[in-house]
Design a protein around this motif. Structure first.
Motif, mmCIF file in Angstrom:
data_model
loop_
_atom_site.group_PDB
_atom_site.id
_atom_site.type_symbol
_atom_site.label_atom_id
_atom_site.label_comp_id
_atom_site.label_asym_id
_atom_site.label_seq_id
_atom_site.Cartn_x
_atom_site.Cartn_y
_atom_site.Cartn_z
ATOM 1 N N PRO A 79 -16.777 2.228 0.795
ATOM 2 C CA PRO A 79 -15.553 1.803 1.475
ATOM 3 C C PRO A 79 -15.138 0.411 1.010
ATOM 4 C CG PRO A 79 -17.110 2.720 3.039
ATOM 5 C CD PRO A 79 -17.853 2.572 1.745
ATOM 6 N N PRO A 80 -13.841 0.128 0.930
ATOM 7 C CA PRO A 80 -13.403 -1.199 0.479
ATOM 8 C C PRO A 80 -13.907 -2.327 1.363
ATOM 9 C CG PRO A 80 -11.575 0.083 1.397
ATOM 10 C CD PRO A 80 -12.720 1.019 1.221
ATOM 11 N N GLN A 81 -14.206 -2.028 2.642
ATOM 12 C CA GLN A 81 -14.731 -3.064 3.530
ATOM 13 C C GLN A 81 -16.103 -3.549 3.092
ATOM 14 O OE1 GLN A 81 -13.501 -0.161 4.544
ATOM 15 N NE2 GLN A 81 -11.701 -0.671 5.764
ATOM 16 N N CYS A 82 -16.805 -2.743 2.289
ATOM 17 C CA CYS A 82 -18.133 -3.130 1.813
ATOM 18 C C CYS A 82 -18.069 -4.140 0.681
ATOM 19 C CB CYS A 82 -18.894 -1.894 1.328
ATOM 20 S SG CYS A 82 -19.560 -0.859 2.654
ATOM 21 N N CYS A 83 -16.963 -4.172 -0.016
ATOM 22 C CA CYS A 83 -16.854 -5.009 -1.208
ATOM 23 C C CYS A 83 -16.471 -6.433 -0.836
ATOM 24 C CB CYS A 83 -15.820 -4.426 -2.165
ATOM 25 S SG CYS A 83 -15.981 -2.644 -2.447
#
Length: 248
Positions: A178-182
Motif C-alpha cells: 500500500p502507498p501508506q507503507c512507503c
C-alpha cells in the motif's frame, strides 16, 4: 482576606474545575456507549480476534464512572467549602483518600500483571496479521481503518510490511505494498526493498515507541495528580478542623 477565606475560595475554584471536567468526561462516556454499535460491528468482522479485545467497549462504562466520581468530588468540595459543611468536607476527604489508595493499588496491579498484557498483545498481533492477509484490499471497512492508522502514524502493517504479503491488495496490485507503507520519497514500493529504509516501520512499534518516549510525561502527570489529591485532602481537613472549632 484571611487564610481561612483564601482556602475556601481555592477549594471552590479547584473543585469547580473538577466538576466541569467530570461533566465533560461523563458526556464522552455516554457518547461512547451510544455509538458502541458501530464498534461492535467492526470488531465482529475481525476473524480470530482475541476475546479480550471486546473489553474495549467497557471504556464507555469506565468514563461514565470516572465522570460521576469527579462530579461528586467537585460538588462536595465546592459546597462543603462555601457552605462550611463539616459533613461534606469529611465525605470529600474520604472519597479522595479512597481514590488515592485505588490509584496506588492500580499501579501495583499493572506491574504484577504486565506479563498478561504482553500475552494479550501477542494474541492481538496474530489476529491483526491474519486480518490484513485476508481482508486488506477486499473489505472496505478493514482497508479504510488500516489506511487511516498507517497514514496518521506513518507506519506499515501491525508488525512490518511483510504482513501484507499474500493479502488481496498485494495480489491485485502486482505485489506492491500500500502507498501508506512507503516513505515520502518512495510513492511505490514492494517487499523487495524492506531493508532499504524506504518502508515505514510497523504500527505496533511506532505506538510502543510513542509510549516509551512519553513515559516521563505519563509518570509526571500521575505524580502531579497524586500531589493535587494530597493537597486537596490536607486543605479539606484544615477547613474541617477550623469549622469544627468555630462551631464548638
Amino acid at each position: 482576606m484571611g487564610c481561612f477565606e483564601f482556602l475556601k475560595i481555592t477549594m471552590f475554584v479547584f473543585n469547580g474545575i473538577i466538576f466541569l471536567a467530570g461533566a465533560a468526561i461523563l458526556g464522552v462516556g455516554i457518547w461512547v456507549k451510544v455509538d458502541s454499535g458501530s464498534v461492535l460491528n467492526f470488531l465482529g468482522k475481525i476473524e480470530d480476534a482475541p476475546t479480550e479485545l471486546s473489553q474495549i467497549l467497557n471504556v464507555g462504562y469506565l468514563l461514565i464512572a470516572i465522570g460521576l466520581l469527579l462530579l461528586v468530588i467537585g460538588f462536595l468540595g465546592c459546597c462543603g467549602a462555601m457552605k462550611e459543611s463539616k459533613c461534606m468536607l469529611l465525605l470529600f476527604f474520604i472519597i479522595v483518600l479512597l481514590v488515592f489508595i485505588a490509584q496506588v493499588a492500580g499501579a501495583v496491579v499493572i506491574l504484577v500483571f504486565r506479563p498478561l498484557a504482553e500475552e494479550l498483545i501477542q494474541k492481538l498481533r496474530t489476529a491483526a496479521v491474519k486480518n490484513i492477509k485476508k481482508d486488506y484490499g477486499k473489505n472496505q471497512d478493514i482497508t479504510g481503518l488500516w489506511n487511516t492508522m498507517m497514514t496518521g502514524l506513518h507506519c506499515c502493517g501491525f508488525h512490518n510490511s511483510s504482513d501484507f504479503v499474500d493479502s488481496p491488495y498485494y495480489v491485485d496490485h502486482n505485489m506492491q505494498l500500500p502507498p501508506q507503507c512507503c516513505t515520502d520519497l518512495t510513492p511505490f514500493c514492494n517487499q523487495s526493498i524492506a531493508d532499504s529504509g524506504k518502508i515505514n516501520p510497523g504500527c505496533f512499534q511506532k505506538i510502543w515507541d510513542l509510549i516509551n518516549s512519553n513515559t516521563l510525561v505519563i509518570v509526571g502527570v500521575a505524580l502531579g495528580i497524586a500531589v493535587l489529591e494530597i493537597c486537596a485532602m490536607v486543605v479539606s481537613m484544615i477547613l474541617y478542623c477550623r469549622i469544627k472549632s468555630m462551631s464548638a
